[in-house]
Design an enzyme around this catalytic site. Structure first.
Site, PDB file in Angstrom:
ATOM      1  N   ASN A 142       0.819  -1.207   0.000  1.00  0.00           N
ATOM      2  CA  ASN A 142       0.000   0.000   0.000  1.00  0.00           C
ATOM      3  C   ASN A 142       0.857   1.263   0.000  1.00  0.00           C
ATOM      4  O   ASN A 142       2.056   1.233   0.278  1.00  0.00           O
ATOM      5  CB  ASN A 142      -0.912   0.021   1.225  1.00  0.00           C
ATOM      6  CG  ASN A 142      -1.988  -1.041   1.171  1.00  0.00           C
ATOM      7  OD1 ASN A 142      -2.533  -1.331   0.108  1.00  0.00           O
ATOM      8  ND2 ASN A 142      -2.299  -1.630   2.314  1.00  0.00           N
TER       9      ASN A 142
ATOM     10  N   CYS B  63      -5.599  -7.665  -3.782  1.00  0.00           N
ATOM     11  CA  CYS B  63      -6.142  -6.492  -4.466  1.00  0.00           C
ATOM     12  C   CYS B  63      -6.721  -6.957  -5.789  1.00  0.00           C
ATOM     13  O   CYS B  63      -5.973  -7.373  -6.676  1.00  0.00           O
ATOM     14  CB  CYS B  63      -5.064  -5.440  -4.686  1.00  0.00           C
ATOM     15  SG  CYS B  63      -5.635  -4.041  -5.669  1.00  0.00           S
ATOM     16  N   GLY B  64      -8.020  -6.895  -5.925  1.00  0.00           N
ATOM     17  CA  GLY B  64      -8.668  -7.394  -7.129  1.00  0.00           C
ATOM     18  C   GLY B  64      -8.371  -6.576  -8.366  1.00  0.00           C
ATOM     19  O   GLY B  64      -8.107  -7.114  -9.449  1.00  0.00           O
ATOM     20  N   ASN B  65      -8.419  -5.247  -8.246  1.00  0.00           N
ATOM     21  CA  ASN B  65      -8.098  -4.402  -9.397  1.00  0.00           C
ATOM     22  C   ASN B  65      -6.639  -4.580  -9.798  1.00  0.00           C
ATOM     23  O   ASN B  65      -6.306  -4.638 -10.980  1.00  0.00           O
ATOM     24  CB  ASN B  65      -8.367  -2.928  -9.057  1.00  0.00           C
ATOM     25  CG  ASN B  65      -9.844  -2.629  -8.945  1.00  0.00           C
ATOM     26  OD1 ASN B  65     -10.676  -3.195  -9.649  1.00  0.00           O
ATOM     27  ND2 ASN B  65     -10.189  -1.727  -8.042  1.00  0.00           N
TER      28      ASN B  65
ATOM     29  N   ASN C  41      -8.934 -10.184   2.385  1.00  0.00           N
ATOM     30  CA  ASN C  41      -8.781  -9.003   3.227  1.00  0.00           C
ATOM     31  C   ASN C  41     -10.150  -8.584   3.769  1.00  0.00           C
ATOM     32  O   ASN C  41     -11.189  -8.838   3.160  1.00  0.00           O
ATOM     33  CB  ASN C  41      -8.073  -7.862   2.480  1.00  0.00           C
ATOM     34  CG  ASN C  41      -8.620  -7.623   1.088  1.00  0.00           C
ATOM     35  OD1 ASN C  41      -9.451  -8.373   0.598  1.00  0.00           O
ATOM     36  ND2 ASN C  41      -8.180  -6.575   0.436  1.00  0.00           N
TER      37      ASN C  41
ATOM     38  N   ASN D 261     -11.397  -2.495   5.457  1.00  0.00           N
ATOM     39  CA  ASN D 261     -11.909  -1.744   4.315  1.00  0.00           C
ATOM     40  C   ASN D 261     -13.397  -1.501   4.542  1.00  0.00           C
ATOM     41  O   ASN D 261     -14.129  -2.442   4.868  1.00  0.00           O
ATOM     42  CB  ASN D 261     -11.703  -2.531   3.021  1.00  0.00           C
ATOM     43  CG  ASN D 261     -10.252  -2.873   2.783  1.00  0.00           C
ATOM     44  OD1 ASN D 261      -9.455  -2.025   2.435  1.00  0.00           O
ATOM     45  ND2 ASN D 261      -9.895  -4.140   2.988  1.00  0.00           N
TER      46      ASN D 261
ATOM     47  N   GLU E 268     -10.331   2.554   1.759  1.00  0.00           N
ATOM     48  CA  GLU E 268      -9.491   1.359   1.791  1.00  0.00           C
ATOM     49  C   GLU E 268      -8.434   1.430   2.890  1.00  0.00           C
ATOM     50  O   GLU E 268      -7.750   2.448   3.034  1.00  0.00           O
ATOM     51  CB  GLU E 268      -8.815   1.180   0.432  1.00  0.00           C
ATOM     52  CG  GLU E 268      -8.123  -0.145   0.245  1.00  0.00           C
ATOM     53  CD  GLU E 268      -7.654  -0.350  -1.181  1.00  0.00           C
ATOM     54  OE1 GLU E 268      -6.899  -1.317  -1.409  1.00  0.00           O
ATOM     55  OE2 GLU E 268      -8.015   0.444  -2.073  1.00  0.00           O
TER      56      GLU E 268
ATOM     57  N   CYS F 109     -12.045  -0.291  -5.339  1.00  0.00           N
ATOM     58  CA  CYS F 109     -11.358  -1.386  -4.655  1.00  0.00           C
ATOM     59  C   CYS F 109     -11.978  -2.681  -5.164  1.00  0.00           C
ATOM     60  O   CYS F 109     -13.171  -2.928  -4.951  1.00  0.00           O
ATOM     61  CB  CYS F 109     -11.511  -1.253  -3.139  1.00  0.00           C
ATOM     62  SG  CYS F 109     -10.851  -2.666  -2.216  1.00  0.00           S
TER      63      CYS F 109
ATOM     64  N   THR G 148     -11.580  -5.922  -4.403  1.00  0.00           N
ATOM     65  CA  THR G 148     -12.119  -6.871  -3.433  1.00  0.00           C
ATOM     66  C   THR G 148     -13.360  -6.304  -2.747  1.00  0.00           C
ATOM     67  O   THR G 148     -14.270  -7.056  -2.395  1.00  0.00           O
ATOM     68  CB  THR G 148     -11.056  -7.261  -2.390  1.00  0.00           C
ATOM     69  OG1 THR G 148     -10.519  -6.086  -1.779  1.00  0.00           O
ATOM     70  CG2 THR G 148      -9.942  -8.069  -3.026  1.00  0.00           C
TER      71      THR G 148
END
Length: 326
Positions: free
Chosen positions: A69, A78-80, A166, A203, A221, A230, A232
């Site tokens: 981060n 982190c999905g993106n 997360n 989050n 986040e 975000c 996720t």
């Protein structure tokens, strides 16, 4: 050192491929570098939400992704970011479908065509899913939190908590609330490192239902603050949307998820074991190829950095305009 500036729904990152010659970096310097290069005021070209660090993965994967981060802390997923790493590795390995090692799971990724001309999309698996307090780092005196009022958080809003992996705290709210200050006030408190409920942070997302199979998600986040999107959080919000709004959406149905940075699609799946996982489908935009001197970057000096824009951002912005303005 070489980086690629990328984003998924304008959730932006610098990809660092440590498998390239001369790119190895110590963990301490990696975290220091994230704090310097990602700073929104003094970092490189407006900073970023974090660094996506790529190293060799174990057998059965095409690479390992770590998420550092902007504050130097490490996120479990982190999905993106995963979509952008999927594109990077797909191009590097000349493969369209494979697995990427993350902190808690090896996740399936695959190319998903284009969302819009010049806007390549990737499909990333989001899992594992848990509702258990111990997996969430949640201390509310109960094992799980599903659609409940928590007076310590708000006297009226109903919250759900889910780890993917997360931790996420989610509330479905009206339009006035989703754009108001309450999200930032609550999330700042729950991420202060001192509160008794989520001492390790969480989050926090407010979700507005726009129409059947269509939601808007705004997220604060952990380790970042307000973010354009975000991945996720959008996946976790989609899961709770399916579980709480069964009259509007079902398992295996495609959901449109709008966010401040654009739009993604999600699909919520359930395995025979009863566990859930999500497909997160969205853009994987490469903004620029970047070169920086490590010593200078660690000192916060980017005056000699080289920034070579790809031109993809203009196409992404055209896509967002079409999505938001019709």
């Amino acid at each position: 050192m070489e980086f690629v500036k990328v984003h998924g729904s304008n959730n932006d990152f610098f990809i660092l491929d440590e498998e390239l010659p001369g790119q190895k970096i110590s963990d301490q310097k990696l975290r220091q570098l994230a704090q310097k290069i990602c700073d929104r005021q003094t970092g490189l070209h407006g900073g970023a939400d974090g660094i996506l660090d790529i190293t060799a993965g174990h057998v059965g994967t095409q690479g390992r992704m770590r998420v550092i981060n902007a504050d130097g802390s490490e996120a479990s997923m982190c999905g993106n970011g995963l979509r952008t790493v999927a594109r990077y590795l797909a191009q590097k390995k000349a493969q369209d479908e494979f697995k990427i090692q993350t902190m808690y799971a090896d996740l399936d990724v695959k190319a998903a065509g284009e969302f819009y001309p010049g806007v390549p999309a990737y499909d990333a698996e989001i899992s594992p899913v848990s509702f258990k307090a111990e997996d969430l780092g949640m201390h509310l005196g109960q094992d799980k939190l599903i659609d409940q009022v928590v007076p310590e958080f708000d006297p009226e809003l109903r919250f759900s908590a889910v780890a993917v992996p997360n931790p996420h705290l989610i509330a479905f709210v009206d339009h006035k609330t989703v754009i108001g200050n309450k999200l930032g006030e609550l999330a700042s408190y729950l991420n202060d490192g001192q509160n008794p409920y989520f001492p390790d942070g969480v989050n926090v997302s407010f979700v507005e239902v726009l129409a059947p199979r269509k939601i808007f998600v705004r997220t604060y986040e952990r380790g970042v603050g307000y973010t354009n999107a975000c991945g996720t959080a959008m996946s976790a919000s989609s899961l709770m949307y399916v579980l709480l709004f069964g009259e509007q959406v079902q398992l295996e149905e495609r959901i449109t998820v709008l966010n401040p940075g654009g739009m993604v699609n999600t699909i919520v799946h359930q395995k025979e074991s009863g566990t859930y996982y999500m497909s997160l489908i969205g853009n994987a935009t490469e903004v620029a190829q970047v070169e920086v001197d490590l010593a200078a970057a660690l000192a916060g000096d980017f005056s000699q950095a080289k920034w070579n824009a790809t031109g993809e951002q203009a196409q992404y912005e055209a896509f967002v305009k079409e999505v938001t303005e019709g």
